[in-house]
Design an enzyme around this catalytic site. Sequence first.
Site, PDB file in Angstrom:
ATOM      1  N   GLU A 393       0.827  -1.224   0.000  1.00 55.00           N
ATOM      2  CA  GLU A 393       0.000   0.000   0.000  1.00 55.00           C
ATOM      3  C   GLU A 393       0.860   1.273   0.000  1.00 55.00           C
ATOM      4  O   GLU A 393       0.531   2.270   0.644  1.00 55.00           O
ATOM      5  CB  GLU A 393      -0.981  -0.012   1.176  1.00 55.00           C
ATOM      6  CG  GLU A 393      -1.978  -1.153   1.038  1.00 55.00           C
ATOM      7  CD  GLU A 393      -3.368  -0.832   1.501  1.00 55.00           C
ATOM      8  OE1 GLU A 393      -3.717   0.356   1.545  1.00 55.00           O
ATOM      9  OE2 GLU A 393      -4.108  -1.779   1.788  1.00 55.00           O
TER      10      GLU A 393
HETATM   11  S1  MYA Z   1      -1.841  -1.867  -3.608  1.00 51.76           S
HETATM   12  C1  MYA Z   1      -0.544  -1.040  -4.407  1.00 51.76           C
HETATM   13  C2  MYA Z   1      -0.031   0.092  -3.642  1.00 51.76           C
HETATM   14  N1  MYA Z   1       0.673   0.972  -4.470  1.00 51.76           N
HETATM   15  C3  MYA Z   1       0.945   2.190  -4.072  1.00 51.76           C
HETATM   16  O1  MYA Z   1       0.603   2.605  -2.983  1.00 51.76           O
HETATM   17  C4  MYA Z   1       1.667   3.028  -5.060  1.00 51.76           C
HETATM   18  C5  MYA Z   1       2.507   4.098  -4.409  1.00 51.76           C
HETATM   19  N2  MYA Z   1       2.590   5.245  -5.271  1.00 51.76           N
HETATM   20  C6  MYA Z   1       1.792   6.319  -5.115  1.00 51.76           C
HETATM   21  O2  MYA Z   1       1.026   6.453  -4.185  1.00 51.76           O
HETATM   22  C7  MYA Z   1       1.865   7.381  -6.205  1.00 51.76           C
HETATM   23  O3  MYA Z   1       2.393   6.821  -7.379  1.00 51.76           O
HETATM   24  C8  MYA Z   1       2.682   8.644  -5.796  1.00 51.76           C
HETATM   25  C9  MYA Z   1       2.368   9.681  -6.894  1.00 51.76           C
HETATM   26  C10 MYA Z   1       2.159   9.262  -4.519  1.00 51.76           C
HETATM   27  C11 MYA Z   1       4.134   8.296  -5.632  1.00 51.76           C
HETATM   28  N3  MYA Z   1      -4.629  11.055  -2.422  1.00 51.76           N
HETATM   29  O4  MYA Z   1       2.147  14.062  -9.566  1.00 51.76           O
HETATM   30  P1  MYA Z   1       1.810  13.066  -8.504  1.00 51.76           P
HETATM   31  C12 MYA Z   1      -2.792  12.984  -6.762  1.00 51.76           C
HETATM   32  C13 MYA Z   1      -5.215  11.874  -3.316  1.00 51.76           C
HETATM   33  O5  MYA Z   1       2.446  13.211  -7.173  1.00 51.76           O
HETATM   34  P2  MYA Z   1       3.354  10.712  -9.145  1.00 51.76           P
HETATM   35  C14 MYA Z   1      -1.160  -2.838  -2.395  1.00 51.76           C
HETATM   36  O6  MYA Z   1      -0.012  -2.787  -2.079  1.00 51.76           O
HETATM   37  C15 MYA Z   1      -1.955  14.252  -6.791  1.00 51.76           C
HETATM   38  O7  MYA Z   1      -2.495  15.234  -5.956  1.00 51.76           O
HETATM   39  N4  MYA Z   1      -4.612  12.300  -4.413  1.00 51.76           N
HETATM   40  O8  MYA Z   1       2.056  11.599  -9.095  1.00 51.76           O
HETATM   41  C16 MYA Z   1      -2.181  -3.725  -1.767  1.00 51.76           C
HETATM   42  C17 MYA Z   1      -2.079  14.622  -8.249  1.00 51.76           C
HETATM   43  O9  MYA Z   1      -3.382  15.141  -8.466  1.00 51.76           O
HETATM   44  P3  MYA Z   1      -3.659  16.234  -9.603  1.00 51.76           P
HETATM   45  C18 MYA Z   1      -3.348  11.893  -4.617  1.00 51.76           C
HETATM   46  O10 MYA Z   1       4.575  11.549  -9.137  1.00 51.76           O
HETATM   47  C19 MYA Z   1      -1.704  -4.828  -0.896  1.00 51.76           C
HETATM   48  C20 MYA Z   1      -2.021  13.252  -8.940  1.00 51.76           C
HETATM   49  O11 MYA Z   1      -2.445  12.319  -7.955  1.00 51.76           O
HETATM   50  C21 MYA Z   1      -2.665  11.038  -3.721  1.00 51.76           C
HETATM   51  O12 MYA Z   1       3.134   9.773 -10.261  1.00 51.76           O
HETATM   52  C22 MYA Z   1      -2.857  -5.497  -0.141  1.00 51.76           C
HETATM   53  C23 MYA Z   1      -0.630  12.918  -9.425  1.00 51.76           C
HETATM   54  O13 MYA Z   1       0.244  13.010  -8.318  1.00 51.76           O
HETATM   55  C24 MYA Z   1      -3.366  10.621  -2.588  1.00 51.76           C
HETATM   56  N5  MYA Z   1      -2.821   9.798  -1.702  1.00 51.76           N
HETATM   57  O14 MYA Z   1       3.392   9.881  -7.750  1.00 51.76           O
HETATM   58  C25 MYA Z   1      -3.135  -4.801   1.140  1.00 51.76           C
HETATM   59  N6  MYA Z   1      -1.432  10.789  -4.216  1.00 51.76           N
HETATM   60  O15 MYA Z   1      -3.275  15.612 -10.902  1.00 51.76           O
HETATM   61  C26 MYA Z   1      -4.151  -5.364   2.070  1.00 51.76           C
HETATM   62  C27 MYA Z   1      -1.317  11.476  -5.362  1.00 51.76           C
HETATM   63  O16 MYA Z   1      -5.114  16.515  -9.496  1.00 51.76           O
HETATM   64  C28 MYA Z   1      -3.893  -4.755   3.417  1.00 51.76           C
HETATM   65  N7  MYA Z   1      -2.474  12.134  -5.608  1.00 51.76           N
HETATM   66  O17 MYA Z   1      -2.783  17.386  -9.212  1.00 51.76           O
HETATM   67  C29 MYA Z   1      -4.887  -4.933   4.473  1.00 51.76           C
HETATM   68  C30 MYA Z   1      -4.431  -4.675   5.843  1.00 51.76           C
HETATM   69  C31 MYA Z   1      -3.396  -5.620   6.345  1.00 51.76           C
HETATM   70  C32 MYA Z   1      -3.120  -5.631   7.746  1.00 51.76           C
HETATM   71  C33 MYA Z   1      -2.068  -6.553   8.285  1.00 51.76           C
HETATM   72  C34 MYA Z   1      -1.887  -6.459   9.797  1.00 51.76           C
HETATM   73  C35 MYA Z   1      -0.724  -7.050  10.465  1.00 51.76           C
END
Ligand code: MYA
Length: 585
Positions: A393
């Site tokens: 995440e």
């Molecule tokens: S799922 C896969 C997870 N993957 C990720 O999290 C990917 C990480 N990368 C990113 O988040 C983005 O690529 C980043 C953006 C942040 C690096 N809210 O120019 P930008 C908007 C709202 O910064 P980039 C998994 O693992 C931003 O304002 N908007 O883009 C599941 C802009 O908007 P606009 C946001 O340089 C596993 C646009 O996006 C946000 O490319 C299973 C572009 O942004 C945001 N957060 O990089 C899990 N971020 O165009 C189950 C960006 O309007 C777990 N923007 O200005 C369950 C629990 C388990 C518990 C266990 C307990 C022990």
Amino acid sequence: MTGIFESVVGNFFYGRIDEEAVFPYPKLNEEQKEMAKDMVNAVSKYCTEAIDSEKLDQDGEITKEMVAQLAEMGLCGLAVKEEFGGMELDYTLYARVMGEMGYFDASIATMLGAHQSIGYRALINVGTKEQKEKWLPRLATGEALAAFCLTEPGAGSDAYSIKTKAVKNDDGTYTINGQKLWITNAGMAEFYTVFCKTEILIDGKPKERISCFVVEKGTQGLSFGEKEKKLGIRASETRAVFLDNVVVPSENLLGEPGKGFNIAMEVLNTGRLSLATACVGGMNRFIKEAAIQVKGRKQFGKSISEFGMVQRKIADMAALCYTAESAVYLTTGSILRGLKDYQLESAICKIMASEYVWKIIDECFQLAAGNAYMQEYPYERWMRDARINKIFEGTNEILRCFIALTGIQGPADDLKELGKMADVNAALQDPIKSLGLISKFAKSRLSKMVPTRSLTKCHPDLEKYTAYFSTMLGSFSIQVENTLIKYGKKIIDNEFPQERIANMVIELYGMISVLSRTTSLLEDDSVSQQKKQYILDITKIACKQSRQRFYSNLKTMVKNNDRLIKKVSEVIVENEGLGIDIIDF
Ligand code: MYA
């Protein structure tokens, strides 16, 4: 107010704190308390009686029967409206229930989290009424499971660079081709939220943008890789997803075409918060197990709980857990109060909770020592399970970049208004020539230095820690400004200051959450004096530790080893190893 944020953390970047947003600490009302108790008791009873985590880990499988039993308790549709068959829990209750799952079993928490925190969250967020009616009831009741398909072999942290393509056909359908990697619930899920690049007309010109689609299991061309063999959370299912000329109708498009990236990010904001709550559940479990262990273990003729190093570990665990828990529930409570933009808070909670649960399991492991290393005991499984949280995440590294770069955006715009950053820098070198600019800048700077940010709503017993916070906040915003002046746009490519800025603001959010929560507890007549003293003591440890971590980052904003670090790292990478051997020198 020039801020672009309503967010508490966003305001920190300007040196501001909106006390109304953090005080009083959000409390559960009677109805919420009752609901939470019922749900938590049901989960606890079920997990105690029916879940054998050791067996789950060994078998590497959550059976269909188990999913059905979890669904029976409402655990597959926690946030879904009752009209669609869900429990309609609010954010806080949802978090508390996920916390309970995290307490008992990380594989089940992962399966349930992947299903509803992210798997079908886009459908809830942007689906039409028809789309919700079509899919939500089966998802909420657990008849169908969901999976979130964003990551690809070449697109992990850089989520925008996905290559999976959806091409619009003449009849309005879309043909999808590509591959998704490490997808939780893949294979067992019926409902896949898939992010694909699509061609969109912008100002009459075709541009590639991300769109979000539903792909149902059974659709021709949809297939899955082998079940991945993982270090931990082994019972949760992780596979690659292959999309080979998969055709979906236009009704499967979720939200507006081209808005898929923002849809994914919004989903992850909820997901990160939910992951944090599950980690808080894990922390509570490990603290309990550590306490039982040190109470029972005798060495040198006394219980090891009497030894200072053991006590230090136990108290540290408590302070970390109290901080993360306070931050998580301040965030969920703020969302209920109307906070819309919680992207920074949710990223902070994810980092904090995943790192603290890792520290806590490490200490818990150390306290159980030799036993912990043996598979006969659960410690090694807990450790294996906890490790993933710092990775999925959004890795904690990319989230730190995200927090720093998003947070400084507002002050950067303000500085631009004041004069170009380079001009401000030049003016500071040659003040006589640039008196006008300097005086504007000095005014803004002075306002950050004057202690107008003193908190007025903290309990008097917390006065010293309140003062710590105010000073830290002032120093932080000045550092943000200094960084912008020093690096200008180049800050985007410089992760050394980004990491420190993120680390400092994480401490600020943790500390304000603790101060707010403890204030509420100290003011609550139903809490015993003894409990108040205990919480006050934890608070003091938490705030002192937070302050220490804050200043170790602040100090290195100015004096650091960044150049050396870069040089040494480059040599090691170039040589593919350390390259120093006692035989040679
Ligand atoms: S799922 C896969 C997870 N993957 C990720 O999290 C990917 C990480 N990368 C990113 O988040 C983005 O690529 C980043 C953006 C942040 C690096 N809210 O120019 P930008 C908007 C709202 O910064 P980039 C998994 O693992 C931003 O304002 N908007 O883009 C599941 C802009 O908007 P606009 C946001 O340089 C596993 C646009 O996006 C946000 O490319 C299973 C572009 O942004 C945001 N957060 O990089 C899990 N971020 O165009 C189950 C960006 O309007 C777990 N923007 O200005 C369950 C629990 C388990 C518990 C266990 C307990 C022990």
